[in-house]
Design an enzyme around this catalytic site. Sequence first.
Site: not given
Length: 135
Positions: A53, A56, A101, A104, A124
Amino acid sequence: MSVANNEFEITKPETEWQKDLTPEQFKVLRKHGTERAHTSELDKQYGEGTYACAGCGQPLFTSETKFNSRTGWPSFFAPIEGAVGTTVDKALFMTRTEVHCSRCGGHLGHVFNDGPQPTGDRYCMNGVSLKFIAD
């Protein structure tokens, strides 16, 4: 549509996210935007490594699950267990499954059921919401 900020391990005020992210990352990760197709270098990245991510740093996908979906966005057939969550997205006059995510809450993209085996899923993802960490 949004996910409550207090549901996640990492929470920050919007002004702090704006300082920590580029304008495009903020638009996608925090405001549920979508980058233009074929604009991310990660779409054609096929080296060994992990996709984390961009908000984070949590590992989300491994290179073993990446495939060329020919959609213009990085695509994967499975996330790392527990790394992502999903919510129903009814924007744009259709129902889709949004992927975020799990650490976060950053918006990553959408998952569709037209991917390859063994899962049949196509995660995607917006490349701007990811960072690639080579092995």
